[in-house]
Design an enzyme around this catalytic site. Structure first.
Site, PDB file in Angstrom:
ATOM      1  N   HIS A 253     -20.914   2.663  53.471  1.00  0.00           N
ATOM      2  CA  HIS A 253     -21.831   3.765  53.169  1.00  0.00           C
ATOM      3  C   HIS A 253     -23.211   3.161  52.966  1.00  0.00           C
ATOM      4  O   HIS A 253     -23.353   2.153  52.287  1.00  0.00           O
ATOM      5  CB  HIS A 253     -21.366   4.492  51.902  1.00  0.00           C
ATOM      6  CG  HIS A 253     -22.029   5.813  51.679  1.00  0.00           C
ATOM      7  ND1 HIS A 253     -23.354   5.922  51.349  1.00  0.00           N
ATOM      8  CD2 HIS A 253     -21.550   7.074  51.742  1.00  0.00           C
ATOM      9  CE1 HIS A 253     -23.658   7.213  51.221  1.00  0.00           C
ATOM     10  NE2 HIS A 253     -22.578   7.935  51.447  1.00  0.00           N
ATOM     11  N   ARG A 273     -30.159  12.440  50.673  1.00  0.00           N
ATOM     12  CA  ARG A 273     -30.895  12.517  51.932  1.00  0.00           C
ATOM     13  C   ARG A 273     -30.819  13.923  52.531  1.00  0.00           C
ATOM     14  O   ARG A 273     -31.802  14.439  53.049  1.00  0.00           O
ATOM     15  CB  ARG A 273     -30.368  11.464  52.922  1.00  0.00           C
ATOM     16  CG  ARG A 273     -30.922  10.069  52.628  1.00  0.00           C
ATOM     17  CD  ARG A 273     -30.206   8.984  53.435  1.00  0.00           C
ATOM     18  NE  ARG A 273     -28.860   8.758  52.931  1.00  0.00           N
ATOM     19  CZ  ARG A 273     -27.793   8.609  53.695  1.00  0.00           C
ATOM     20  NH1 ARG A 273     -27.888   8.667  55.002  1.00  0.00           N
ATOM     21  NH2 ARG A 273     -26.605   8.398  53.150  1.00  0.00           N
TER      22      ARG A 273
END
Ligand code: FAD
Ligand code: SF4
Ligand code: SF4
Ligand code: FES
Lengths: 637, 253
Positions: A253, A273
């Protein structure tokens, strides 16, 4: 010999995360009794940690969304290595599974018209993730846990016993799956487990066993995964004659915490994000614009202006490259840091403070706010976070039938959730795991129930021989007999260092080879392992029982990583940096052959012509050989 | 940074045990759980601790640090002086299994006595419509990570073993409040709260709220409103009926 606690169930579900609980609910709905076993307490499985959301094309926020788009995104995210049939079922069934959770009491965040709200996430074309702030996994596991309790209440009403149909065995770890019969008749007959609190053994006899044990990340030093992720299900599937598919694909990740050292690896949700957070390097540059790969060129914004407009007008602008699939972002961060443009503690900056007001950040990302404030003294409403890649998820897993989740090669064994392989191809999109758990957890429960009916009708009731039982118990107690050996913790640390350094985000043949050699020497050290203390709640002993599984699975990861000579999704080879259409056709299958691991290449099933029409031929051309495309075109015409 | 801290850790089982001294290295940014893991890896392989997420999300690592109920993974070492001796003991309200691990099955048994969510008959999955404002209150309670620190702290349980059979504790009563405030739940939950789970034992001292790592306002937002509703039901059934009908409106909003 001590008195052994014994139970009989139709189905034993190993794992109380999303997949296991959903499977158990379905098995009971089909009239089967089920035991649910887990290493930790009820409601604490890894699923509880999921943050961002559950992907399902309900189309509540953008009504252009549908299962076909979700299917396409999933295949693209996985670089077309996915089992197309699983990706199809997953995309089709996810919405129903989410709505069902709501009917069982889940309270998702809402849209203005009172529907389940959906958020943007990397690789998903439309806002697709049903969520509750950034604690979606908690909502999901609690809902399923409470659903189990609700069903137990119904059973109590009907029979006077809460546990007549579903019984939870928390802190009860499985060490072995038992088999019975020979040749074609060889099948699952039960499992051996031990209560972690007392150290006493429990025998379960059952026609079917469902693996829902999650992942493998604890073999890596920097990881978002907990102590539970030692790959038990993967290893037990191998040990009972099953196979693993594409174990080289691990998801790093892109955004784990990097500071302070003790929290290194802890996840920073992608929602940061999705909700507008941008990535910058030490020069203040939004570097993701420099890393848009050719296959995605026409899908992502190429200027900051366009990227910024997308947040308010997604229909007329392309999405920011911060939302590329995870493998792309993780590699980009890795390159920036290597090039000397990292943040003070070896990551990059992730900043949401400039885009959203403080109260909105606290409402949308409450647990991130809390986590940074309490663990790193960083107020994310005012300043950027420092983030870097962390080992997060395993795409590879037990090879299963795509419709029934039946493990290939082991009659009576099923696998669902992170332990299963196929759906995600070479890279999983965020949010596609929670939906995977629901869709395939349900299917595993359903088909396990069907299998039990058929087995019983054929007179094949499960029973475990005393000799097998004794052998399994002796194996589990063996670590106590060694008085002068080494601590299992020391061996685990060395394994984590090895995997992190040599089979991590960027790989080369020589390093992976070195890892395989080290794993062999760790196996030797494991033969001389010492456990101190008694059998009651003894984590040292528990680790000694997990370690052999961890080493076996790590070996499978390394061997597959060495074999696949291309770079794709969660497998990047420095010495073979390109994606290869020839390798796309290949599934790497691993099995146990005596004590060693055998690896074979097996063709990946080609998607149906009908599904292929969902893509432009030019897009397929980026992944497939001309021959494959011709054969697909031929089949349609 | 990097210094040796003095720890006293409770070691033993349900029968007996004692505080054992450990001197252990502490590095920058660490939390109590990190330090105990170091003890476990280097000095006491068999030290029993529960943990999973190391990020305050799973509620596994509850214990008492210097007598205060805390999540060990969220207790920063820099909140102590380097010269302090840090004492870590198991939750006091529950039977010890070993070292810092306690038997918390009481909480699961009581949770099973709360009747499950009951949506209107005939409302199909996919047809649920609820406003954000209406789900917000219950959502606060659903942040609960089941660390059971509140259960451990409430004096009605902590100091009175004999109450446990009558009183389910704040976590469980908050679950009742959560369902009661769920816009689409159809059951009358007041009797369960009062008669089956012992809401009357709570005298709103707010000690539970103070220890909640999720900062849920258990007393103000769950227990007091639940008490008020219970009182209303007893004295004003007409109003209760009205409130339920009012809630129903959102079914087809
Ligand atoms: C921090 C974090 C955030 C994430 N966020 C998201 C997200 O937003 N969206 C998304 O889709 N995915 C997310 N993921 C991924 C997703 O949460 C996991 O892949 C998923 O929850 C795995 O579920 P599972 O049911 O397969 O296994 P788990 O929930 O991990 O459950 C595994 C179960 O198996 C049990 N078990 C294992 N071995 C044994 C054994 N030997 N004996 C008995 N029991 C055993 C364990 O005790 C546990 O109960 C996230 C993951 C992490 C770590
Ligand atoms: S407010 Fe009630 S439940 Fe909370 S600690 Fe006080 S008495 Fe216990
Ligand atoms: S209400 Fe708070 S203190 Fe109580 S169990 Fe839940 S999270 Fe823990
Ligand atoms: S380890 Fe999960 S809350 Fe502390």
């Amino acid at each position: 010999m001590e008195e052994i606690e014994r139970y009989r169930f139709d189905v034993v579900v190993i794992g109380a995360g999303g997949a296991g609980l959903r499977a158990a609910v379905e098995a009971r709905a089909n009239g089967k009794s089920a035991a649910i076993l887990s290493k930790s307490l009820f409601g604490k499985a890894h699923t509880v940690m999921a943050e961002g959301g559950i992907a399902a094309s309900m189309g509540n926020v953008n009504d252009r969304d549908n299962w076909q788009v979700h299917f396409g995104d999933t295949m693209r995210g996985g670089k077309f290595l996915n089992h197309y049939r699983m990706a199809e079922l997953h995309a089709k069934e996810a919405p129903e599974r989410v709505w069902e959770l709501e009917a069982w009491g889940a309270l998702f965040d809402r849209t203005k018209d009172g529907k389940i709200s959906q958020r943007n996430f990397g690789g998903h074309e439309y806002p697709r993730l049903a969520h509750v702030g950034d604690r979606t996994g908690l909502e999901m596991i609690r809902t399923l846990q409470q659903r189990i309790v609700g069903l137990q209440q119904e059973d109590k009403k009907a029979t006077g016993d809460y546990e007549a149909g579903l019984k939870v065995f928390a802190e009860c770890s499985v060490t072995k799956i038992f088999m019975t019969g020979e040749g074609d008749d060889r099948r699952v007959s039960g499992v051996l487990a031990y209560w972690r609190p007392s150290g006493k053994f429990v025998l379960f006899e059952s026609e079917a066993v469902i693996l829902a044990t999650g992942g493998v990340g604890k073999s890596f030093k920097v990881t978002s995964n907990s102590w539970e992720y030692t790959g038990d299900g993967h290893a037990m599937a191998l040990e009972s004659g099953g196979s693993l598919v594409n174990m080289e694909f691990l998801q790093f990740h892109p955004t784990g915490m990097v500071w302070p050292p003790s929290v290194k690896g802890i996840l920073v949700t992608e929602s940061v994000r999705g909700d507008g957070g941008v990535l910058t390097n030490s020069e203040g540059r939004r570097f993701m614009f420099d890393y848009i790969p050719a296959v995605f060129k026409d899908k992502y914004a190429t200027t900051e202006e366009e990227a910024d407009r997308w947040y308010t007008d997604p229909d007329n602008n392309k999405r920011p490259p911060e939302l590329l699939p995870r493998d792309e972002v993780a590699r980009a961060i890795n390159s920036e840091v290597k090039a000397g443009r990292g943040s003070p503690h070896g990551g990059v900056f992730l900043d949401v403070s400039k885009r959203l007001p403080a109260d909105v950040i606290k409402a949308k990302l409450p647990s991130m706010w809390h986590q940074f404030k309490e663990l790193a003294d960083v107020d994310i409403t005012l300043e950027p976070m420092e983030v870097g890649p962390t080992c997060h998820y395993v795409m590879g897993g037990v090879e299963v039938d795509p419709d029934t989740q039946a493990a290939v090669g082991v009659t009576g064994l099923f696998a669902a959730g992170e332990v299963g392989g196929g759906l995600h191809g070479s890279n999983r999109l965020g949010g596609n795991s929670l939906s995977d758990l629901l869709v395939f957890g349900r299917r595993a429960g359903l088909y396990a129930a069907e299998y039990v009916d058929a087995a019983k009708a054929a007179g094949k009731t499960a029973s475990v021989s005393e000799a097998d039982l004794q052998e399994a118990i002796d194996w589990a107690l063996a670590p106590f007999t060694n008085e002068n050996g080494e601590s299992p913790y020391a061996i685990q640390f060395d394994l984590q260092d090895t995997m992190n350094a040599l089979v991590g985000i960027i790989r080369t043949a020589s390093e992976v080879q070195e890892a395989l050699t080290k794993i062999e020497s760790l196996k030797v050290r494991m033969g001389n392992m010492k456990v101190v203390g008694g059998r009651e709640y003894n984590p040292g002993w528990h680790l000694a029982l997990d370690l052999p599984k961890q080493l076996l699975v790590s070996q499978c990861i390394a061997l597959a990583a060495l074999t696949r000579e291309e770079s794709r999704g969660g497998h990047t080879r420095d010495d073979f940096p390109e994606m290869s259409s020839e390798w796309r056709k290949v599934n790497l299958i691993e099995r146990l052959d005596g004590d060693s691991v055998a690896i074979v290449r097996q063709p990946l099933p080609l998607m149906t012509a009908e599904l292929a029409t969902l893509f432009d031929t030019s897009e397929l051309g980026k992944y497939m050989t001309q021959e494959e495309i011709d054969s697909l075109v031929q089949r349609t015409s | 940074m990097g210094y040796k801290a003095k720890f006293k850790i409770w070691r033993g089982d349900n029968g007996d045990g004692e505080l054992v001294d450990y001197a252990v290295e502490v590095n920058e940014g660490e939390v109590v759980l990190d330090v105990l893991h170091r003890v476990q890896a280097e000095q006491a392989n068999d030290l029993a601790i529960r943990w999973n997420c190391k990020a305050g999300k799973c509620g596994s690592c509850s214990a008492e640090v210097n007598g205060k109920p805390r999540l060990m993974c969220m207790t920063r070492m820099n909140t102590f002086e380097e010269t302090d001796t840090i004492t870590v003991t198991p939750l006091r309200a529950f039977p010890v299994i070993r070292d810092l691990v306690t038997d918390v099955s009481f909480n699961y048994e009581k949770a099973r006595e709360v009747p499950a969510f009951s949506p209107p008959v005939g409302l199909k999955p996919g047809e649920f419509r609820m406003e954000q404002d209406d789900v917000q209150r219950s959502q606060e309670f659903r942040k609960c990570i089941e660390c059971f620190l509140c259960q451990n702290t409430c004096h009605a349980v902590r100091d009175h073993e004999e109450n446990k059979q009558y009183f389910a504790g704040p976590r469980v009563l908050m679950r009742v409040a959560e369902l009661d405030m769920h816009p689409l739940d159809t059951l009358d939950r007041k009797k369960t709260a009062q008669d089956d789970l012992g809401l009357g034992y709570c005298n709103i001292t707010k000690c539970c709220t103070e220890v909640c790592p999720e900062h849920i306002k258990i007393t103000d937002n769950a227990l007091i409103p639940l008490k008020e509703r219970v009182a209303d039901v007893k004295y004003d059934p007409v109003r209760w009926l009205g409130s339920k009908i009012g809630v129903r409106k959102s079914d087809n909003a």
